[in-house]
Design a protein around this motif. Structure first.
Motif, PDB file in Angstrom:
ATOM      1  N   ALA A 115       0.830  -1.207   0.000  1.00  0.00           N
ATOM      2  CA  ALA A 115       0.000   0.000   0.000  1.00  0.00           C
ATOM      3  C   ALA A 115       0.864   1.256   0.000  1.00  0.00           C
ATOM      4  CB  ALA A 115      -0.940  -0.001   1.197  1.00  0.00           C
ATOM      5  N   ALA A 116       1.977   1.215   0.717  1.00  0.00           N
ATOM      6  CA  ALA A 116       2.853   2.393   0.802  1.00  0.00           C
ATOM      7  C   ALA A 116       3.462   2.732  -0.555  1.00  0.00           C
ATOM      8  CB  ALA A 116       3.947   2.171   1.839  1.00  0.00           C
ATOM      9  N   VAL A 117       3.930   1.717  -1.293  1.00  0.00           N
ATOM     10  CA  VAL A 117       4.509   2.018  -2.611  1.00  0.00           C
ATOM     11  C   VAL A 117       3.426   2.462  -3.588  1.00  0.00           C
ATOM     12  CG1 VAL A 117       6.566   0.571  -2.344  1.00  0.00           C
ATOM     13  CG2 VAL A 117       4.541  -0.392  -3.432  1.00  0.00           C
ATOM     14  N   ALA A 118       2.229   1.903  -3.453  1.00  0.00           N
ATOM     15  CA  ALA A 118       1.119   2.327  -4.314  1.00  0.00           C
ATOM     16  C   ALA A 118       0.748   3.783  -4.031  1.00  0.00           C
ATOM     17  CB  ALA A 118      -0.088   1.412  -4.110  1.00  0.00           C
ATOM     18  N   GLU A 119       0.761   4.169  -2.761  1.00  0.00           N
ATOM     19  CA  GLU A 119       0.461   5.559  -2.394  1.00  0.00           C
ATOM     20  C   GLU A 119       1.510   6.514  -2.950  1.00  0.00           C
ATOM     21  OE1 GLU A 119      -0.012   5.577   1.867  1.00  0.00           O
ATOM     22  OE2 GLU A 119      -1.754   4.241   1.748  1.00  0.00           O
ATOM     23  N   GLN A 120       2.765   6.090  -2.965  1.00  0.00           N
ATOM     24  CA  GLN A 120       3.820   6.919  -3.552  1.00  0.00           C
ATOM     25  C   GLN A 120       3.583   7.114  -5.045  1.00  0.00           C
ATOM     26  OE1 GLN A 120       7.383   4.787  -2.489  1.00  0.00           O
ATOM     27  NE2 GLN A 120       7.411   5.599  -0.409  1.00  0.00           N
ATOM     28  N   ALA A 121       3.159   6.054  -5.718  1.00  0.00           N
ATOM     29  CA  ALA A 121       2.881   6.163  -7.151  1.00  0.00           C
ATOM     30  C   ALA A 121       1.741   7.140  -7.407  1.00  0.00           C
ATOM     31  CB  ALA A 121       2.550   4.786  -7.722  1.00  0.00           C
ATOM     32  N   VAL A 122       0.681   7.033  -6.624  1.00  0.00           N
ATOM     33  CA  VAL A 122      -0.457   7.947  -6.784  1.00  0.00           C
ATOM     34  C   VAL A 122      -0.016   9.380  -6.508  1.00  0.00           C
ATOM     35  CG1 VAL A 122      -2.717   8.590  -5.842  1.00  0.00           C
ATOM     36  CG2 VAL A 122      -2.209   6.181  -6.327  1.00  0.00           C
ATOM     37  N   ALA A 123       0.839   9.575  -5.523  1.00  0.00           N
ATOM     38  CA  ALA A 123       1.318  10.926  -5.202  1.00  0.00           C
ATOM     39  C   ALA A 123       2.105  11.529  -6.361  1.00  0.00           C
ATOM     40  CB  ALA A 123       2.167  10.898  -3.933  1.00  0.00           C
ATOM     41  N   VAL A 124       2.904  10.723  -7.039  1.00  0.00           N
ATOM     42  CA  VAL A 124       3.667  11.215  -8.193  1.00  0.00           C
ATOM     43  C   VAL A 124       2.720  11.620  -9.316  1.00  0.00           C
ATOM     44  CG1 VAL A 124       5.249  10.493 -10.056  1.00  0.00           C
ATOM     45  CG2 VAL A 124       5.826  10.029  -7.659  1.00  0.00           C
ATOM     46  N   VAL A 125       1.709  10.790  -9.584  1.00  0.00           N
ATOM     47  CA  VAL A 125       0.745  11.117 -10.635  1.00  0.00           C
ATOM     48  C   VAL A 125      -0.031  12.372 -10.253  1.00  0.00           C
ATOM     49  CG1 VAL A 125      -1.256  10.304 -11.952  1.00  0.00           C
ATOM     50  CG2 VAL A 125       0.597   8.711 -11.387  1.00  0.00           C
ATOM     51  N   ALA A 126      -0.477  12.452  -9.013  1.00  0.00           N
ATOM     52  CA  ALA A 126      -1.213  13.635  -8.558  1.00  0.00           C
ATOM     53  C   ALA A 126      -0.373  14.892  -8.700  1.00  0.00           C
ATOM     54  CB  ALA A 126      -1.662  13.445  -7.106  1.00  0.00           C
ATOM     55  N   SER A 127       0.910  14.788  -8.400  1.00  0.00           N
ATOM     56  CA  SER A 127       1.801  15.934  -8.536  1.00  0.00           C
ATOM     57  C   SER A 127       1.921  16.362 -10.003  1.00  0.00           C
ATOM     58  CB  SER A 127       3.180  15.586  -7.974  1.00  0.00           C
ATOM     59  OG  SER A 127       4.062  16.668  -8.112  1.00  0.00           O
ATOM     60  N   ALA A 128       1.977  15.386 -10.900  1.00  0.00           N
ATOM     61  CA  ALA A 128       2.054  15.690 -12.335  1.00  0.00           C
ATOM     62  C   ALA A 128       0.788  16.386 -12.824  1.00  0.00           C
ATOM     63  CB  ALA A 128       2.302  14.416 -13.130  1.00  0.00           C
ATOM     64  N   PHE A 129      -0.327  16.162 -12.137  1.00  0.00           N
ATOM     65  CA  PHE A 129      -1.614  16.742 -12.531  1.00  0.00           C
ATOM     66  C   PHE A 129      -1.879  18.108 -11.887  1.00  0.00           C
ATOM     67  CE2 PHE A 129      -4.167  12.668 -13.767  1.00  0.00           C
ATOM     68  CZ  PHE A 129      -3.176  12.325 -14.668  1.00  0.00           C
ATOM     69  N   LYS A 130      -0.914  18.638 -11.130  1.00  0.00           N
ATOM     70  CA  LYS A 130      -1.136  19.897 -10.412  1.00  0.00           C
ATOM     71  C   LYS A 130      -1.589  21.029 -11.327  1.00  0.00           C
ATOM     72  CE  LYS A 130       1.653  19.449  -6.286  1.00  0.00           C
ATOM     73  NZ  LYS A 130       2.849  19.867  -5.565  1.00  0.00           N
ATOM     74  N   GLY A 131      -1.077  21.055 -12.532  1.00  0.00           N
ATOM     75  CA  GLY A 131      -1.426  22.120 -13.467  1.00  0.00           C
ATOM     76  C   GLY A 131      -2.906  22.164 -13.812  1.00  0.00           C
TER      77      GLY A 131
END
Length: 195
Positions: A115-131
């Motif tokens: 779950a922790a590595v999956a959450e990190q992946a989601v955080a990276v994608v969410a960060s890419a979507f900040k714009g």
């Protein structure tokens, strides 16, 4: 006695290589044991079984993919971030098909490490979507839409399911354009988000 130098981490790395070569669905512990240079009973000194090995490959793959996605989107925003993110996802799926197949599984309930590595992946994608200025449920829907689109494309491409002569790269670019347009419409303050 366990073979010198063989660790659970090395077993997972070797299993990931076998999965990439043969396919995750054809992964066997016998093949992993052979690659590691141990007997099948000897392999069990390092791993609990095939399900544990597949879980280990999933964790490894999600971590690898997360690192690639983060590197690809560093310093870019908006459509550029979406394009780089999507291209990195597609490239990983093509380069590491067995690992990629393992990575798409959701963590089992109670599996904190996965779950922790999956959450990190989601955080990276969410960060890419900040714009796109998406938040809450809209951000979750956007991430799901992106993952569905990229997974579908990568899976079909991996199975050589595209037989028509038009460029796959152009199709992929159009897919990114469509996602970009959809995410812009979802953004707060856009005319369609207020409708």
């Amino acid at each position: 006695m366990p073979r010198a130098g063989l660790t659970p981490e090395r077993v997972i790395a070797e299993a990931a290589a076998v999965a990439d070569e043969a396919g995750l669905e054809r992964l066997t512990l016998a093949a992993v044991a052979k690659r590691c240079g141990v007997s099948l009973p000897g392999l069990y000194k390092h791993v609990e079984g095939l399900d544990a090995v597949k879980r280990g490959i999933a964790i490894l793959a999600v971590g690898e993919m997360t690192a690639r996605l983060a590197a690809a989107t560093s310093g870019v925003t908006g459509r550029d971030a979406l394009a780089e993110l999507s291209a990195a996802y597609r490239a990983y799926a093509a380069a590491r098909p067995g690992r990629y197949a393992a990575s798409v599984r959701a963590p089992a309930p109670g599996d904190g490490e996965h779950a922790a590595v999956a959450e990190q992946a989601v955080a990276v994608v969410a960060s890419a979507f900040k714009g796109y200025r998406l938040e809450g449920g809209d951000l979750v829907h956007a991430i799901r839409m992106w993952r569905i689109a990229c997974h579908g494309f990568a899976s079909l491409e991996g199975e050589t399911a595209f037989g028509l002569p038009e460029s796959l790269d152009e199709t992929f670019g159009r897919l990114v354009d469509a996602l970009d347009e959809a995410f812009r419409r979802m953004a707060p303050g856009s005319p369609s988000s207020e409708a």
